[in-house]
Design an enzyme around this catalytic site. Structure first.
Site, PDB file in Angstrom:
ATOM      1  N   LYS A  31       0.745  -1.271   0.127  1.00  0.00           N
ATOM      2  CA  LYS A  31      -0.084  -0.046  -0.007  1.00  0.00           C
ATOM      3  C   LYS A  31       0.850   1.284   0.017  1.00  0.00           C
ATOM      4  O   LYS A  31       0.707   2.178  -0.888  1.00  0.00           O
ATOM      5  CB  LYS A  31      -0.993  -0.063   1.305  1.00  0.00           C
ATOM      6  CG  LYS A  31      -1.927   1.145   1.317  1.00  0.00           C
ATOM      7  CD  LYS A  31      -2.848   0.811   2.572  1.00  0.00           C
ATOM      8  CE  LYS A  31      -3.699  -0.277   2.348  1.00  0.00           C
ATOM      9  NZ  LYS A  31      -4.518  -0.470   3.604  1.00  0.00           N
ATOM     10  N   ARG A 100      -3.069   2.990   8.602  1.00  0.00           N
ATOM     11  CA  ARG A 100      -3.548   1.982   8.067  1.00  0.00           C
ATOM     12  C   ARG A 100      -2.217   1.016   7.919  1.00  0.00           C
ATOM     13  O   ARG A 100      -1.182   1.334   7.310  1.00  0.00           O
ATOM     14  CB  ARG A 100      -4.144   2.210   6.617  1.00  0.00           C
ATOM     15  CG  ARG A 100      -5.297   2.907   6.493  1.00  0.00           C
ATOM     16  CD  ARG A 100      -5.658   3.500   4.971  1.00  0.00           C
ATOM     17  NE  ARG A 100      -6.475   4.165   4.829  1.00  0.00           N
ATOM     18  CZ  ARG A 100      -7.761   4.267   4.472  1.00  0.00           C
ATOM     19  NH1 ARG A 100      -8.176   3.051   4.432  1.00  0.00           N
ATOM     20  NH2 ARG A 100      -8.264   5.424   4.407  1.00  0.00           N
ATOM     21  N   GLY A 109      -8.393  -7.305   4.895  1.00  0.00           N
ATOM     22  CA  GLY A 109      -9.205  -7.253   6.101  1.00  0.00           C
ATOM     23  C   GLY A 109      -8.482  -8.015   7.241  1.00  0.00           C
ATOM     24  O   GLY A 109      -9.239  -8.190   8.128  1.00  0.00           O
ATOM     25  N   MET A 111      -5.452  -7.005   8.824  1.00  0.00           N
ATOM     26  CA  MET A 111      -4.721  -6.122   9.743  1.00  0.00           C
ATOM     27  C   MET A 111      -5.735  -5.020  10.084  1.00  0.00           C
ATOM     28  O   MET A 111      -6.547  -4.768   9.349  1.00  0.00           O
ATOM     29  CB  MET A 111      -3.446  -6.124   9.643  1.00  0.00           C
ATOM     30  CG  MET A 111      -2.491  -7.399   9.697  1.00  0.00           C
ATOM     31  SD  MET A 111      -0.795  -7.178   9.272  1.00  0.00           S
ATOM     32  CE  MET A 111      -1.129  -6.520   7.537  1.00  0.00           C
ATOM     33  N   ARG A 344      -3.820  -0.863  -6.118  1.00  0.00           N
ATOM     34  CA  ARG A 344      -2.855  -2.167  -6.410  1.00  0.00           C
ATOM     35  C   ARG A 344      -3.217  -2.904  -7.686  1.00  0.00           C
ATOM     36  O   ARG A 344      -4.246  -2.667  -8.085  1.00  0.00           O
ATOM     37  CB  ARG A 344      -2.992  -2.792  -5.060  1.00  0.00           C
ATOM     38  CG  ARG A 344      -4.151  -3.603  -4.850  1.00  0.00           C
ATOM     39  CD  ARG A 344      -4.359  -4.133  -3.542  1.00  0.00           C
ATOM     40  NE  ARG A 344      -5.988  -4.433  -3.406  1.00  0.00           N
ATOM     41  CZ  ARG A 344      -6.281  -4.694  -2.254  1.00  0.00           C
ATOM     42  NH1 ARG A 344      -5.751  -4.849  -1.057  1.00  0.00           N
ATOM     43  NH2 ARG A 344      -7.423  -5.112  -2.228  1.00  0.00           N
ATOM     44  N   HIS A 460     -15.675  -8.262   2.380  1.00  0.00           N
ATOM     45  CA  HIS A 460     -14.530  -9.073   2.685  1.00  0.00           C
ATOM     46  C   HIS A 460     -14.775 -10.534   2.456  1.00  0.00           C
ATOM     47  O   HIS A 460     -14.078 -11.263   1.879  1.00  0.00           O
ATOM     48  CB  HIS A 460     -14.634  -9.213   4.587  1.00  0.00           C
ATOM     49  CG  HIS A 460     -13.736 -10.063   5.140  1.00  0.00           C
ATOM     50  ND1 HIS A 460     -14.269 -11.368   5.479  1.00  0.00           N
ATOM     51  CD2 HIS A 460     -12.479 -10.047   5.366  1.00  0.00           C
ATOM     52  CE1 HIS A 460     -13.322 -12.100   6.180  1.00  0.00           C
ATOM     53  NE2 HIS A 460     -12.153 -11.337   6.000  1.00  0.00           N
ATOM     54  N   SER A 795      13.801 -42.130 -13.284  1.00  0.00           N
ATOM     55  CA  SER A 795      12.531 -41.574 -13.127  1.00  0.00           C
ATOM     56  C   SER A 795      12.257 -41.382 -11.430  1.00  0.00           C
ATOM     57  O   SER A 795      12.566 -42.472 -10.755  1.00  0.00           O
ATOM     58  CB  SER A 795      11.305 -42.205 -13.627  1.00  0.00           C
ATOM     59  OG  SER A 795      10.033 -41.611 -13.313  1.00  0.00           O
ATOM     60  N   CYS A 863       7.814 -39.018 -11.509  1.00  0.00           N
ATOM     61  CA  CYS A 863       6.548 -39.595 -11.803  1.00  0.00           C
ATOM     62  C   CYS A 863       5.848 -39.561 -10.468  1.00  0.00           C
ATOM     63  O   CYS A 863       4.838 -39.968 -10.027  1.00  0.00           O
ATOM     64  CB  CYS A 863       6.681 -41.027 -12.217  1.00  0.00           C
ATOM     65  SG  CYS A 863       7.564 -41.983 -11.288  1.00  0.00           S
ATOM     66  N   TYR A 883      11.453 -34.356 -18.073  1.00  0.00           N
ATOM     67  CA  TYR A 883       9.861 -34.599 -18.137  1.00  0.00           C
ATOM     68  C   TYR A 883       9.349 -34.613 -16.955  1.00  0.00           C
ATOM     69  O   TYR A 883      10.171 -34.887 -15.877  1.00  0.00           O
ATOM     70  CB  TYR A 883       9.438 -35.592 -19.203  1.00  0.00           C
ATOM     71  CG  TYR A 883       9.589 -36.714 -18.588  1.00  0.00           C
ATOM     72  CD1 TYR A 883       8.567 -37.519 -17.743  1.00  0.00           C
ATOM     73  CD2 TYR A 883      10.528 -37.422 -19.100  1.00  0.00           C
ATOM     74  CE1 TYR A 883       8.777 -38.688 -17.146  1.00  0.00           C
ATOM     75  CE2 TYR A 883      10.767 -38.843 -18.555  1.00  0.00           C
ATOM     76  CZ  TYR A 883       9.953 -39.641 -17.715  1.00  0.00           C
ATOM     77  OH  TYR A 883      10.282 -40.892 -17.039  1.00  0.00           O
TER      78      TYR A 883
HETATM   79  C1  PEP Z   1       6.693 -42.713  -5.969  1.00  0.00           C
HETATM   80  O1  PEP Z   1       7.187 -43.291  -5.033  1.00  0.00           O
HETATM   81  O2  PEP Z   1       6.973 -41.415  -6.093  1.00  0.00           O
HETATM   82  C2  PEP Z   1       6.173 -43.362  -7.243  1.00  0.00           C
HETATM   83  C3  PEP Z   1       5.660 -42.722  -8.166  1.00  0.00           C
HETATM   84  O3  PEP Z   1       5.734 -44.782  -7.013  1.00  0.00           O
HETATM   85  P1  PEP Z   1       4.364 -45.225  -5.776  1.00  0.00           P
HETATM   86  O4  PEP Z   1       3.699 -43.882  -5.718  1.00  0.00           O
HETATM   87  O5  PEP Z   1       3.756 -46.211  -6.851  1.00  0.00           O
HETATM   88  O6  PEP Z   1       5.292 -45.835  -5.055  1.00  0.00           O
END
Ligand code: PEP
Ligand code: MG
Length: 913
Positions: A31, A100, A109, A111, A344, A460, A795, A863, A883
């Site tokens: 502000k 303020r 809202g 503070m 803002r 609010h 992975s 993954c 990836y």
């Molecule tokens: C993990 O452990 O991150 C994974 C992808 O395998 P899972 O969740 O199947 O153990």
């Protein structure tokens, strides 16, 4: 006074508005920095100064004003008095200031604010004479005492409101603006008496003491429970502190020609072009934000005060071009003179963010890269929320304002504590209030949706709900909400009591009785079925939104370095993920192919006692696996499919030991004997593990149960040959789970290589699958240089890597104690949700570096669940993964965030690769 020097080693704590600019938000708060910026632009800003966040931090650390702060505030006040030709508390012509809060990040809202500082028993008379308006002067004075009592002294605000209501009923008026002077004077006396009784203190007549106490109260408000809760939710650090802005008052409550308003340069709810906001005549700023009286639409100001309206429009145009974004502002008109109190870059809903970003590109205000940085993966996931089914008839009981989109269904509760308690017990609740105030925050967090009968889109409830991405309908005036009686009544007489179900539509503002079925969002529809299908059913605003999403996701795809794959185990999910833009499957969990009816086959294998039983169990699995793989390789033809060999925690496949033992014991007691169950019980006893997640899983199971992995590799190889013969382009990759050492991996790879060769020869096809490993144990990460000698890709299984790095059981800890850890600030977000950069993340970084040292260019992905988490994606981009892989619905989010990560990295010049 020398403003530049360093008075005896004491830092500069205070800065005039004329000294700063918008880049100084760390020091001056958002502000304060924006007030300075507007002052620099020559906009009509009442003069003032900012006490910095540095002062706040010093105060919070020491529990008192740091040395020199009181003097600096005093000096700046004198400068202000000189500039205005008035002085604080002057009995003839008093200067009045507002105090303020304003931290680095907006916390609407959360503070404190105190207005009208400088009034006392003498100066109120001076103000009345100078303004020629006794009512205005006494109204301002009662507001000061009320705010001072509540905010500075921490008294319960209800007592003041009750006294105000009593005054209104005595005077037989509905609105506080109609209170006569005599009643206002009475109120001042009553309020002062309340302060003496409740706080054991006379309301301070010394205006400088008022100011100092107010500054201190704003500092203290940084650490209230509600402010801490808000910061935890919004992931704002707790150690920033707030700045305090002291500003000459502009009076919106100086009669009919005065007023106060909140405005947005575009609609923050839908993103539609055109100014938008609320105006309240004869009122002070807090009245609008608190939603205490119902407001006029901003356009109505054009009739009331065309000159001010034109000035407002002109300023809004300038601000939007200057900030190059949607701005929200607070303004006050004092007897026809227009003043800017705040601006803002405005908060907005997810849909508005996408539309506004692309509008600004079309208007040549920002580039597409910048537009991409204006939207987030969190917002995109909000847009993929479901909505109510349109073709189902349901009873509309009220209509309010569409304050924050989404569709929420739940049981009605009327107070924050019940909302929290019921939500903790697993109920979905809708918090219903006349208007919300910051004390309701915990209930708002717990509720599925919020419904209020008072207040506008800038109240609010609306601001906070939008910030949280929570469905809200505000200002449903036809509802009478009786909090104490725990009941609401519609104007048609329908009564809804605590526990009844209602459904609220935050996009249309509609409120329905009962549970309304929900359908998926048009944005999800667009991703799943394509633009044409999504557009046909949508209205104009939705069409624009879908085009905006399409354009920004396309730009993200163009810019991103990270590829995006999906975690999918069946053809339906595989197809969906392809539609969502997945560029392959990053994790196919083969054990998921054996749940349900097929569990019995794995059971048989696990408990087999003779070679023949073992071989039969494997033989039964082979055709099932082959068929599964053929279907998935067909759906994903031409794209990589990373098939992970079986990784079942055994307990997921075997009956529960206690239940089985009881069943067998009961049968035996009855003289019955079930040989199969008895055998199963023996096997379950033999294989029982106290910590199955750390037990006979993954590669360990593959090595202990000979033939299991070989069978799976055979099924994959035969499926690939089959697809090749049909002219397909199967791109399987074989992944080994839970590897901790290169020896484990080598054993499996040797076996797999033999099978691949066999199948290739027998079928006359060429098979060259990469065989890689999951990195999900700390040992694998630190020996990644060795492991990469055998693994053709990595992975990261960050679920297990988080479990094993922290020593947290994936199955137990989140329910057991994460809430305490979050509460105590051990972490600000669960490490299973967002990657712990310093710990788990460091192992990822180490493993990538060491793996690539051995095998340059080693292909690396993730993954674990973190692959779809926006914050974690930026980290994975930074450490150079190739990836991320996530659930199909998160694929669009991952595409968008990966694009944003590239743009951010290149813009900040940190692109070291
Ligand atoms: C993990 O452990 O991150 C994974 C992808 O395998 P899972 O969740 O199947 O153990
Ligand atoms: Mg795992």
């Amino acid at each position: 006074m020398n403003l530049q020097g360093d008075p005896g080693g004491i830092p500069h704590y205070v800065f005039s508005f004329a000294q700063g600019d918008r880049s100084q938000a760390d020091l001056l708060g958002g502000k304060g920095a924006n007030l300075a910026e507007m002052t620099r632009l020559g906009l009509p800003v009442p003069p003032g100064f900012t006490v910095s966040t540095v002062a706040c931090r010093a105060y919070l650390a020491a529990g008192q004003f740091p040395e020199g702060l009181a003097e600096q505030i005093h000096d700046f006040l004198m400068l202000l008095e000189r500039e205005m030709g008035q002085s604080l508390g002057d009995a003839a012509d008093p200067l009045l200031v507002s105090v303020r809060s304003g931290g680095r990040f907006s916390m609407p809202g959360m503070m404190d604010t105190v207005l009208n500082i400088g009034l006392n028993d003498a100066s109120v008379r001076g103000l009345a004479i100078r303004a020629n308006d006794e009512r205005f002067a006494w109204d301002s004075y009662r507001r000061l005492i009320q705010m001072f009592g509540k905010t500075v002294l921490g008294l319960d605000g209800h007592g003041f409101e009750q006294a105000l209501d009593e005054a209104k009923s005595r005077a037989k008026v509905n609105s506080d603006v109609d209170l006569p002077v005599a009643e206002l004077k009475n109120l001042v006396t009553t309020f002062k008496g309340m302060i003496v009784n409740l706080a054991d203190l006379e309301f301070p007549q010394d205006p400088y003491q008022q100011l100092t106490m107010a500054v201190q109260a704003v500092f203290d408000s940084w650490n209230t429970d509600r402010a801490r809760l808000y910061r935890r939710r919004e992931r704002i650090p707790h150690d920033l502190g707030t700045a305090v802005n002291v500003q000459v008052m502009a009076f919106g409550n100086a009669g009919e020609g005065s007023g106060t308003g909140v405005a947005f340069t575009r609609d923050p709810s839908t993103g539609a072009r055109g100014v938008y906001g609320d105006y309240l005549q004869n009122a002070q700023g807090e009245d609008v934000v608190a939603g205490i009286r119902n407001t006029l639409q901003l356009e109505q100001l054009e009739e009331i005060d065309p000159k001010s309206y034109r000035e407002l429009l002109d300023i809004m145009r300038r601000l939007e071009l200057h900030y190059r974004d949607l701005c929200d502002i607070e303004f006050t008109i004092e007897r026809g003179k227009f003043w800017m109190l705040q601006t803002r870059v405005g908060k907005r809903t997810a849909g508005a963010a996408f539309r506004i970003a692309t509008q600004l590109v079309d208007e040549h205000v920002i580039t597409l890269d910048e537009a991409l940085l204006r939207v987030t993966g969190h917002q995109l996931s909000q847009l993929m929320f479901p909505r109510f089914a349109a073709d189902v008839s349901h009873q509309l009981i009220a209509r309010g304002m569409s304050a924050s989109p989404g569709a929420a269904v739940g049981r009605v509760v009327f107070d924050s504590a019940t909302a929290v308690a019921w939500a903790e017990a697993g109920e979905k609740v809708i918090l219903v209030r006349r208007e919300t105030n910051p004390d309701d925050l915990a209930g708002m967090v717990a509720a599925a949706g919020i419904l209020t009968s008072r207040g506008g889109k800038t109240s609010h409830a609306a601001v906070v709900a939008r910030g949280m991405g929570k469905t809200a309908v505000c200002g449903a005036e036809e509802l009478e909400v009786e909090t104490a009686a725990k009941r609401l009544t519609t104007h048609e007489g329908v009564v809804v009591i605590e526990g009844d179900a209602i459904s609220i539509d935050g996009a249309t503002g509609e409120v329905f009785l009962g549970e309304v079925p929900v359908v998926s969002s048009p944005v999800a529809e667009y991703f799943e079925h394509g633009m044409a299908q999504a557009l046909t059913t949508a209205d104009q605003a939705t069409n624009e939104l879908i085009h905006a999403v399409d354009r920004l996701i396309a730009h993200a795809d163009e810019r991103r370095r990270l590829r995006v794959r999906a975690n999918a185990d069946n053809p339906v999910d595989a197809l969906r993920s392809r539609m969502m833009g997945a560029e392959g499957i990053g994790l196919l969990r083969t054990e998921h192919m054996f749940l349900g009816d097929r569990k019995v086959y794995v059971e048989r294998l696990i408990i087999a006692e003779t070679q023949q039983e073992h071989d039969e169990a494997l033989a039964a699995l082979l055709p099932l696996q082959r068929k599964d793989f053929i279907r998935i390789l067909e759906v994903m033809d031409g794209l990589p499919v990373t098939i992970r060999l079986i990784d079942p925690p055994l307990h997921e496949f075997l009956p529960n030991l206690t239940e089985l033992a009881v069943r067998v014991a009961v049968a035996e007691a009855r003289g019955e004997r079930n040989a199969a169950e008895l055998r199963m019980l023996q096997a379950v006893r033999r294989l029982h593990e106290e910590n199955p997640m750390l037990g006979l899983r993954g590669v360990r199971l593959g090595l202990v149960l000979p033939g299991l992995f070989a069978l799976q590799v055979r099924a994959i190889a035969e499926a690939a040959c089959f697809r090749q013969k049909l002219g397909g382009n199967p791109k399987a990759e074989i992944m080994i789970p839970l590897v901790g050492s290169i020896q484990e991996l080598e054993l499996v790879i040797d076996e797999a290589a033999g099978v691949l060769k066999d199948v290739a020869q027998a079928n006359g096809c060429t098979l060259s699958f990469p065989i890689g490993t999951m990195i999900e144990l700390p040992r694998a990460a630190v020996t990644a240089d060795q492991i990469a000698e055998a693994a053709e890709f990595f992975s990261f299984g960050t679920n297990d890597l988080t479990q094993t790095t922290w020593g947290f059981s994936r199955d137990d800890v989140e329910a057991a104690f994460f809430s305490t850890y979050l509460e105590k600030g051990v972490f600000s977000v669960s490490p299973f949700e967002s990657i712990d950069r310093e710990g788990v993340g460091e192992l990822v970084r180490i493993a990538v570096e060491r793996g690539r040292r051995t095998r340059p260019g080693l292909h690396c992905g993730v993954c674990g669940e973190h692959g779809g988490d926006p914050d974690s994606i930026h980290f994975f981009d930074e450490v150079g993964l190739d990836y991320v892989s996530c659930s199909p619905f998160r694929v669009p989010v991952a595409r968008l965030e990966s694009g944003r990560a590239t743009v951010e990295r290149t813009a900040s010049g940190s692109d070291s690769r």
